[in-house]
Motif scaffolding. Sequence first.
Motif, PDB file in Angstrom:
ATOM      1  N   VAL A 182      11.550  -4.601   6.582  1.00 46.64           N
ATOM      2  CA  VAL A 182      10.249  -4.803   5.946  1.00 46.64           C
ATOM      3  C   VAL A 182      10.461  -5.514   4.611  1.00 46.64           C
ATOM      4  O   VAL A 182      11.145  -5.008   3.724  1.00 46.64           O
ATOM      5  CB  VAL A 182       9.515  -3.468   5.717  1.00 46.64           C
ATOM      6  CG1 VAL A 182       8.141  -3.727   5.094  1.00 46.64           C
ATOM      7  CG2 VAL A 182       9.361  -2.708   7.034  1.00 46.64           C
ATOM      8  N   GLN A 183       9.861  -6.693   4.508  1.00 47.88           N
ATOM      9  CA  GLN A 183       9.959  -7.488   3.288  1.00 47.88           C
ATOM     10  C   GLN A 183       8.636  -7.398   2.531  1.00 47.88           C
ATOM     11  O   GLN A 183       7.562  -7.506   3.131  1.00 47.88           O
ATOM     12  CB  GLN A 183      10.272  -8.945   3.645  1.00 47.88           C
ATOM     13  CG  GLN A 183      11.587  -9.082   4.404  1.00 47.88           C
ATOM     14  CD  GLN A 183      11.702 -10.370   5.184  1.00 47.88           C
ATOM     15  OE1 GLN A 183      10.704 -11.029   5.448  1.00 47.88           O
ATOM     16  NE2 GLN A 183      12.907 -10.738   5.559  1.00 47.88           N
ATOM     17  N   VAL A 184       8.719  -7.175   1.231  1.00 39.53           N
ATOM     18  CA  VAL A 184       7.532  -6.975   0.398  1.00 39.53           C
ATOM     19  C   VAL A 184       7.033  -8.332  -0.088  1.00 39.53           C
ATOM     20  O   VAL A 184       7.743  -9.058  -0.782  1.00 39.53           O
ATOM     21  CB  VAL A 184       7.858  -6.061  -0.802  1.00 39.53           C
ATOM     22  CG1 VAL A 184       6.610  -5.847  -1.658  1.00 39.53           C
ATOM     23  CG2 VAL A 184       8.409  -4.726  -0.316  1.00 39.53           C
ATOM     24  N   LEU A 185       5.796  -8.678   0.261  1.00 38.42           N
ATOM     25  CA  LEU A 185       5.236  -9.983  -0.092  1.00 38.42           C
ATOM     26  C   LEU A 185       4.401  -9.959  -1.363  1.00 38.42           C
ATOM     27  O   LEU A 185       4.061 -11.017  -1.893  1.00 38.42           O
ATOM     28  CB  LEU A 185       4.374 -10.505   1.062  1.00 38.42           C
ATOM     29  CG  LEU A 185       5.072 -10.659   2.422  1.00 38.42           C
ATOM     30  CD1 LEU A 185       4.104 -11.246   3.448  1.00 38.42           C
ATOM     31  CD2 LEU A 185       6.314 -11.527   2.303  1.00 38.42           C
ATOM     32  N   ALA A 186       4.051  -8.762  -1.848  1.00 40.26           N
ATOM     33  CA  ALA A 186       3.288  -8.643  -3.091  1.00 40.26           C
ATOM     34  C   ALA A 186       3.772  -7.392  -3.816  1.00 40.26           C
ATOM     35  O   ALA A 186       3.729  -6.299  -3.261  1.00 40.26           O
ATOM     36  CB  ALA A 186       1.790  -8.559  -2.805  1.00 40.26           C
ATOM     37  N   ASP A 187       4.256  -7.557  -5.041  1.00 36.94           N
ATOM     38  CA  ASP A 187       4.863  -6.461  -5.784  1.00 36.94           C
ATOM     39  C   ASP A 187       3.830  -5.641  -6.551  1.00 36.94           C
ATOM     40  O   ASP A 187       2.722  -6.098  -6.827  1.00 36.94           O
ATOM     41  CB  ASP A 187       5.883  -7.008  -6.800  1.00 36.94           C
ATOM     42  CG  ASP A 187       7.011  -7.749  -6.132  1.00 36.94           C
ATOM     43  OD1 ASP A 187       7.302  -7.441  -4.971  1.00 36.94           O
ATOM     44  OD2 ASP A 187       7.602  -8.636  -6.789  1.00 36.94           O
ATOM     45  N   GLY A 188       4.254  -4.434  -6.937  1.00 31.38           N
ATOM     46  CA  GLY A 188       3.494  -3.637  -7.886  1.00 31.38           C
ATOM     47  C   GLY A 188       2.357  -2.844  -7.271  1.00 31.38           C
ATOM     48  O   GLY A 188       2.254  -2.678  -6.060  1.00 31.38           O
ATOM     49  N   ARG A 189       1.501  -2.338  -8.147  1.00 29.68           N
ATOM     50  CA  ARG A 189       0.355  -1.515  -7.729  1.00 29.68           C
ATOM     51  C   ARG A 189      -0.800  -2.433  -7.371  1.00 29.68           C
ATOM     52  O   ARG A 189      -1.477  -2.973  -8.230  1.00 29.68           O
ATOM     53  CB  ARG A 189      -0.051  -0.567  -8.861  1.00 29.68           C
ATOM     54  CG  ARG A 189       1.018   0.456  -9.213  1.00 29.68           C
ATOM     55  CD  ARG A 189       0.584   1.303 -10.408  1.00 29.68           C
ATOM     56  NE  ARG A 189       1.576   2.313 -10.732  1.00 29.68           N
ATOM     57  CZ  ARG A 189       1.608   3.526 -10.213  1.00 29.68           C
ATOM     58  NH1 ARG A 189       0.667   3.892  -9.343  1.00 29.68           N
ATOM     59  NH2 ARG A 189       2.542   4.399 -10.560  1.00 29.68           N
ATOM     60  N   ASN A 190      -1.027  -2.597  -6.097  1.00 27.09           N
ATOM     61  CA  ASN A 190      -2.085  -3.476  -5.609  1.00 27.09           C
ATOM     62  C   ASN A 190      -3.032  -2.698  -4.703  1.00 27.09           C
ATOM     63  O   ASN A 190      -2.734  -1.580  -4.277  1.00 27.09           O
ATOM     64  CB  ASN A 190      -1.487  -4.657  -4.835  1.00 27.09           C
ATOM     65  CG  ASN A 190      -0.525  -5.472  -5.680  1.00 27.09           C
ATOM     66  OD1 ASN A 190      -0.871  -5.890  -6.783  1.00 27.09           O
ATOM     67  ND2 ASN A 190       0.675  -5.707  -5.172  1.00 27.09           N
ATOM     68  N   MET A 191      -4.144  -3.316  -4.364  1.00 25.56           N
ATOM     69  CA  MET A 191      -5.095  -2.701  -3.448  1.00 25.56           C
ATOM     70  C   MET A 191      -4.713  -2.947  -1.995  1.00 25.56           C
ATOM     71  O   MET A 191      -5.330  -2.413  -1.079  1.00 25.56           O
ATOM     72  CB  MET A 191      -6.508  -3.234  -3.703  1.00 25.56           C
ATOM     73  CG  MET A 191      -7.133  -2.701  -4.979  1.00 25.56           C
ATOM     74  SD  MET A 191      -7.226  -0.876  -4.975  1.00 25.56           S
ATOM     75  CE  MET A 191      -8.353  -0.598  -3.621  1.00 25.56           C
ATOM     76  N   MET A 192      -3.692  -3.782  -1.771  1.00 20.65           N
ATOM     77  CA  MET A 192      -3.224  -4.058  -0.422  1.00 20.65           C
ATOM     78  C   MET A 192      -1.707  -3.920  -0.372  1.00 20.65           C
ATOM     79  O   MET A 192      -1.018  -4.283  -1.324  1.00 20.65           O
ATOM     80  CB  MET A 192      -3.609  -5.472   0.021  1.00 20.65           C
ATOM     81  CG  MET A 192      -5.095  -5.740   0.126  1.00 20.65           C
ATOM     82  SD  MET A 192      -5.441  -7.362   0.873  1.00 20.65           S
ATOM     83  CE  MET A 192      -4.764  -8.459  -0.378  1.00 20.65           C
ATOM     84  N   ASP A 193      -1.202  -3.388   0.735  1.00 20.50           N
ATOM     85  CA  ASP A 193       0.219  -3.460   1.060  1.00 20.50           C
ATOM     86  C   ASP A 193       0.411  -4.709   1.900  1.00 20.50           C
ATOM     87  O   ASP A 193      -0.159  -4.816   2.999  1.00 20.50           O
ATOM     88  CB  ASP A 193       0.662  -2.232   1.879  1.00 20.50           C
ATOM     89  CG  ASP A 193       1.033  -1.050   1.010  1.00 20.50           C
ATOM     90  OD1 ASP A 193       1.339  -1.259  -0.173  1.00 20.50           O
ATOM     91  OD2 ASP A 193       1.012   0.082   1.519  1.00 20.50           O
ATOM     92  N   CYS A 194       1.160  -5.655   1.398  1.00 21.51           N
ATOM     93  CA  CYS A 194       1.381  -6.927   2.099  1.00 21.51           C
ATOM     94  C   CYS A 194       2.855  -7.043   2.468  1.00 21.51           C
ATOM     95  O   CYS A 194       3.713  -7.127   1.582  1.00 21.51           O
ATOM     96  CB  CYS A 194       0.977  -8.105   1.233  1.00 21.51           C
ATOM     97  SG  CYS A 194      -0.740  -8.045   0.673  1.00 21.51           S
ATOM     98  N   HIS A 195       3.151  -7.056   3.772  1.00 25.21           N
ATOM     99  CA  HIS A 195       4.539  -7.027   4.219  1.00 25.21           C
ATOM    100  C   HIS A 195       4.810  -8.056   5.302  1.00 25.21           C
ATOM    101  O   HIS A 195       3.906  -8.471   6.031  1.00 25.21           O
ATOM    102  CB  HIS A 195       4.900  -5.639   4.761  1.00 25.21           C
ATOM    103  CG  HIS A 195       4.763  -4.549   3.752  1.00 25.21           C
ATOM    104  ND1 HIS A 195       3.908  -3.480   3.922  1.00 25.21           N
ATOM    105  CD2 HIS A 195       5.349  -4.374   2.540  1.00 25.21           C
ATOM    106  CE1 HIS A 195       3.985  -2.684   2.863  1.00 25.21           C
ATOM    107  NE2 HIS A 195       4.846  -3.212   2.014  1.00 25.21           N
ATOM    108  N   ARG A 196       6.067  -8.411   5.416  1.00 26.59           N
ATOM    109  CA  ARG A 196       6.577  -9.235   6.516  1.00 26.59           C
ATOM    110  C   ARG A 196       7.549  -8.358   7.291  1.00 26.59           C
ATOM    111  O   ARG A 196       8.571  -7.940   6.758  1.00 26.59           O
ATOM    112  CB  ARG A 196       7.278 -10.478   5.960  1.00 26.59           C
ATOM    113  CG  ARG A 196       7.803 -11.464   7.014  1.00 26.59           C
ATOM    114  CD  ARG A 196       8.368 -12.689   6.282  1.00 26.59           C
ATOM    115  NE  ARG A 196       8.777 -13.740   7.181  1.00 26.59           N
ATOM    116  CZ  ARG A 196      10.038 -13.928   7.628  1.00 26.59           C
ATOM    117  NH1 ARG A 196      10.994 -13.092   7.246  1.00 26.59           N
ATOM    118  NH2 ARG A 196      10.336 -14.932   8.431  1.00 26.59           N
ATOM    119  N   PHE A 197       7.203  -8.035   8.524  1.00 23.83           N
ATOM    120  CA  PHE A 197       8.038  -7.196   9.375  1.00 23.83           C
ATOM    121  C   PHE A 197       8.927  -8.079  10.236  1.00 23.83           C
ATOM    122  O   PHE A 197       8.446  -9.029  10.865  1.00 23.83           O
ATOM    123  CB  PHE A 197       7.177  -6.330  10.303  1.00 23.83           C
ATOM    124  CG  PHE A 197       6.696  -5.046   9.694  1.00 23.83           C
ATOM    125  CD1 PHE A 197       6.977  -3.832  10.307  1.00 23.83           C
ATOM    126  CD2 PHE A 197       5.953  -5.033   8.526  1.00 23.83           C
ATOM    127  CE1 PHE A 197       6.532  -2.630   9.757  1.00 23.83           C
ATOM    128  CE2 PHE A 197       5.494  -3.849   7.971  1.00 23.83           C
ATOM    129  CZ  PHE A 197       5.787  -2.642   8.590  1.00 23.83           C
TER     130      PHE A 197
END
Length: 271
Positions: A182-197
């Motif tokens: 799982v690669q994190v596409l947007a860091d920090g405290r966000n309203m969305m979890d954005c990942h590349r699986f």
Amino acid sequence: MGSEEPVHYKVAEAARLAGVSASTLRLWETQGLVVPGRSETGHRQYSADDVARLKRIAWYRTERGLNPAAIREALEAEDPAVDSTAAESDTPQGVGRKLRSLRHDAGKTLDQVAGDIGIATSVLSTFERTSQGVTFRVLHDLAEYYGTTVSKLSGEEESDNRSVVRAGEWKFWPETSPGVTVQVLADGRNMMDCHRFVLAPGASSDGAYKHEGEEFVHVLSGRVEMVLDGQEFHDLGPGDSLYFESARRHAWRNRHDGETVLIWINTPPTF
């Protein structure tokens, strides 16, 4: 003089050195026997130590006839210091340590938590020490059990927010589940979890799970089977997307004979 760069082997090279096929290496990964590193683009890469471990696995399998569980025990017995060394580093073992701390804070024993989750006590014990050997669904269930999320356990919210994340500069979730990167596409405290699986052949959630929110899945390459509420099946290929409520029990599996790559978004970040 500068220090030498560590040697890394691709799947085919590591398989040849270990005297097995590339598909066997992927199988061993799904069985939790070896966890290769990943390049910046998400491809597997094996270190010299990984190759040495592969050779030992092959020996135990062919010369001793051991099954995967017995091979894991034999490898741990060879070098019991590995767990304690890893526990001091900032590598994937941190997830196991965090869960162990949460269990202690809750005043629970290994037997109690394992029984509540529905896994063997030995599996939970190994995971708390090494952060390896549990499925994606079990990892979710453990996080939910302690009132947290997988994203928080992975340290995702501890990162500084970056509005732009360049290709190859992704941060990674610790590789706790065999065959799932799982690669994190947007860091920090966000309203969305954005990942590349990135899913290895045969990698799966190993069962259904649910949580609050909504989800969007888009297939970049390969094929993935998504199952909603145990009765709604979706076979998704390149370019296909699926949107669903996270409260619906969902499970997934890579049924492609190669890697499958997905963009996966959760909102709010409840996974």
